[in-house]
Design a protein around this motif. Structure first.
Motif, PDB file in Angstrom:
ATOM      1  N   THR A  45       0.753   4.372  -2.649  1.00  0.00           N
ATOM      2  CA  THR A  45       0.412   5.719  -2.198  1.00  0.00           C
ATOM      3  C   THR A  45       1.457   6.717  -2.698  1.00  0.00           C
TER       4      THR A  45
ATOM      5  N   ALA B 177      -2.859   4.980  -5.262  1.00  0.00           N
ATOM      6  CA  ALA B 177      -3.859   4.657  -4.249  1.00  0.00           C
ATOM      7  C   ALA B 177      -4.723   5.895  -4.065  1.00  0.00           C
TER       8      ALA B 177
ATOM      9  N   GLN C  86       0.818  -1.207   0.000  1.00  0.00           N
ATOM     10  CA  GLN C  86       0.000   0.000   0.000  1.00  0.00           C
ATOM     11  C   GLN C  86       0.857   1.265   0.000  1.00  0.00           C
TER      12      GLN C  86
END
Lengths: 289, 317
Positions: free
Chosen positions: A181, A186, A177
């Motif tokens: 990002t 994301a 993640q």
């Protein structure tokens, strides 16, 4: 057909239900890293909505089922869009913050529904409980329905995750993640989609479950826990593991009913969870950490 | 009304012991347990059984309650500490369901869902404790003992530092030769023993125990108290326990139809939880108050800051 075989089939049907809910939880958690117990609230809203539509308003299943699934997605989006983004903006909370807030949502929804519908169990779709045929086929139809829905959802989700750009994005978010990002891949849209899709799986579980066991307000928290327990038994982060774990829990419950009074079945399912944790803490299909 | 509030105060103090014990897990060790009500219940049932079948001596009952709470916690902790932090709560929920079922089904011993009634009034030495004032003193004494134990273990002894080390960076703690699983195990057993201790007084005071008093809802209420008061602060959970117990009891005083009181209390708790997480994720104890210079609670504050920092770093990963 012997009692035991019948119980095993029912156990697998319940297991499919837990697995379905476990997949919904996993889709949300692995994509967004938000530990979301409010899936229990989604489950309750969909179940009671379906109950009202079919039982009180006599709306046909062909309309009520899609409405139920839509309501599930709407709940997921609503909870994400209100409480979860609110927390995200203000404090960037961790596991604890999201868990407690989603638990708050569940508590509020559960008690509002119990004020409206009462705390007892209500049923709908009794005709589904009739056996399919005599002899070997003396299994309630709804058991097969549960299994069919779970398998269909699993296959569909698997195809989505493997073949579509959205699925690739979800898998990438689950894998790393932070990286996504940083490179700007994301975003709230994807999280919202994960919530919506995960909640549709929960809604499917709710529709199956109301045929299997009816619905009562305390089922919400129970289901959320069984869903997460199914994931723990099967192995964290794995959709196959969630299904397998669900079936293990369901079978444990069924066997419990065979030998013990009915009140023991939840206790036995969670007992199975603790035993699995003792023997293999990463779950049956879990990778070593 | 004064008697009513004295009753509530006794329950609030006992709940405070459980909340402070639970804080050892939530605040100090960083694991979330939804089974604290179970250990309270184990203590209460033990206290009830001892006073019905063996002796009315409260001190003996308390010792039995501590042992029973610790043993129950050990049974729970051995499998549960093996699972990763976030999922501990699911294991604890599972344990809570199992024990509640045992309370409700093991009829020869626990009286089943009807519970145990007619628990005799306890004695301390030659004196019999019969009135509200006596029990209030008892609850205060239990709270004082529990506070002293917790203050020593959490703030003075090395164990407390080990717990915070495991909370903040499990890997680093493990690298220094401290087994995180063992530290968690000790924390769970300590919390269980203290809750069992409080449970004995509960059983003696209410003179009645039944399974519904110790189910998952009760555990969640304890968790709410800790979060409301501020996990990881020393006095916060006690404040949380007082606020929650008096708050819900006062809701019960309003003229609301009987069946709606329970759900309304729960809804209020739920809303409080959501708002807390949005505005003050650290609980009431984390709100900055003007502090007297040199006050002992400064270390609590920096602890808390460290904890919030650790959480944020965890998110960033």
């Amino acid at each position: 057909m012997s009692l035991l075989t019948q119980l095993v089939v029912t156990g697998i049907a319940f297991g499919a239900l837990y697995g379905l809910a476990g997949m919904g939880f996993n889709l949300i958690f692995s994509t967004t890293r938000m530990f979301d117990v409010s899936i229990g609230a989604t489950y309750l809203v969909v179940s009671y909505l379906f109950f009202s539509l079919v039982h009180d308003l006599h709306i046909s299943l062909a309309i009520a089922i899609p409405l139920g699934l839509l309501a599930g997605a709407a709940c997921g989006l609503l909870f994400y869009g209100s409480v979860f983004t609110w927390i995200e903006r203000r404090s960037r909370g961790g596991f604890f913050t999201y868990f407690v807030a989603s638990f708050g949502i569940l508590t509020v929804v559960q008690n509002i529904l119990s004020m409206i519908y009462g705390s007892g169990r209500v049923f709908v779709g009794q005709e589904l409980l009739k056996p399919i045929g005599p002899g070997l086929l003396a299994v309630p139809r709804v058991d097969f329905l549960a299994l069919a829905v779970a398998v269909a959802c699993y296959v569909g989700l698997d195809a989505l995750l493997r073949r579509t750009p959205l699925g690739v994005r979800f898998r990438a978010l689950a894998e790393n993640q932070a990286l996504l990002t940083i490179i700007g891949l994301a975003g709230r849209t994807w999280y919202a989609l994960a919530f919506a899709l995960g909640s549709v799986l929960i809604a499917a579980a709710a529709l199956v479950s109301i045929g299997l066991q009816g619905i009562s307000p305390s089922d919400g928290f129970n289901l959320a826990n069984l869903a997460i327990a199914a994931m723990l038994v099967g192995g964290l982060g794995s959709y196959r593991g969630a299904m397998l774990g669900g079936v293990v829990l369901g079978l444990a419950q069924a066997v419990a009913v065979w030998r013990l009074p009915g009140a023991w079945n939840s206790a036995i399912a969670f007992g199975a969870l603790l035993v699995v944790l003792l023997v293999k803490p990463t779950g049956l299909l879990g990778r070593a950490r | 009304v004064i008697v009513f509030y004295a009753n509530v105060a006794i329950l609030a103090l006992l709940a405070g012991v459980c909340a402070m014990a639970l804080n050892v897990l939530v605040g100090e060790t960083g694991i979330f347990s939804a089974a604290q009500g179970v250990f309270y219940g184990v203590g209460a049932y033990t206290g009830a059984l001892v006073s019905i079948h063996l002796t009315r001596s409260l001190v003996f009952g308390l010792v039995c309650g501590i042992v029973a709470g610790a043993v129950a916690a050990l049974v729970f902790a051995v499998p549960a500490v093996r699972v990763r932090g976030d999922y501990f709560i699911v294991a604890s929920f599972g344990f809570s369901v199992i024990v509640t079922t045992v309370f409700a089904q093991w009829k020869p011993v626990t009286g089943g869902s009807a519970g145990l009634i007619g628990i005799p009034t306890p004695t301390v030495g030659p004196a019999t404790i019969g009135d509200t004032g006596g029990f209030l003193l008892c609850a205060l004494a239990v709270l004082a003992i529990a506070t002293a134990v917790l203050h020593y273990v959490v703030r003075r002894a090395p164990l407390g530092r080990m717990m915070r080390a495991v909370r903040d960076d499990e890997l680093a703690a493990a690298a220094l030769g401290k087994s995180p699983a063992m530290v968690r195990l000790v924390a769970v057993v300590l919390a269980g023993a203290l809750s069992g201790f409080a449970g004995v007084v509960y059983a003696a005071y209410v003179a009645f125990v039944d399974p519904t008093g110790f189910d998952i809802n009760q555990s969640i209420v304890f968790l709410t108290m800790v979060i409301l008061g501020g996990a990881g602060t020393f006095w916060g959970p006690l404040a949380g326990a007082l606020v929650v117990t008096f708050g819900t009891a006062s809701l019960g005083l309003l003229h609301i139809p009987g069946g709606l009181v329970g759900p309304l209390q729960q809804i209020c708790l739920g809303i409080v939880l959501i708002l807390l997480m949005v505005f003050w994720p650290g609980g009431l104890g984390a709100i900055r108050l003007p502090r007297r210079p040199g006050a002992g609670s400064r270390s609590d504050h920096s602890d808390h800051q460290a904890r919030v920092g650790a959480r944020q770093r965890e998110d960033a990963r």
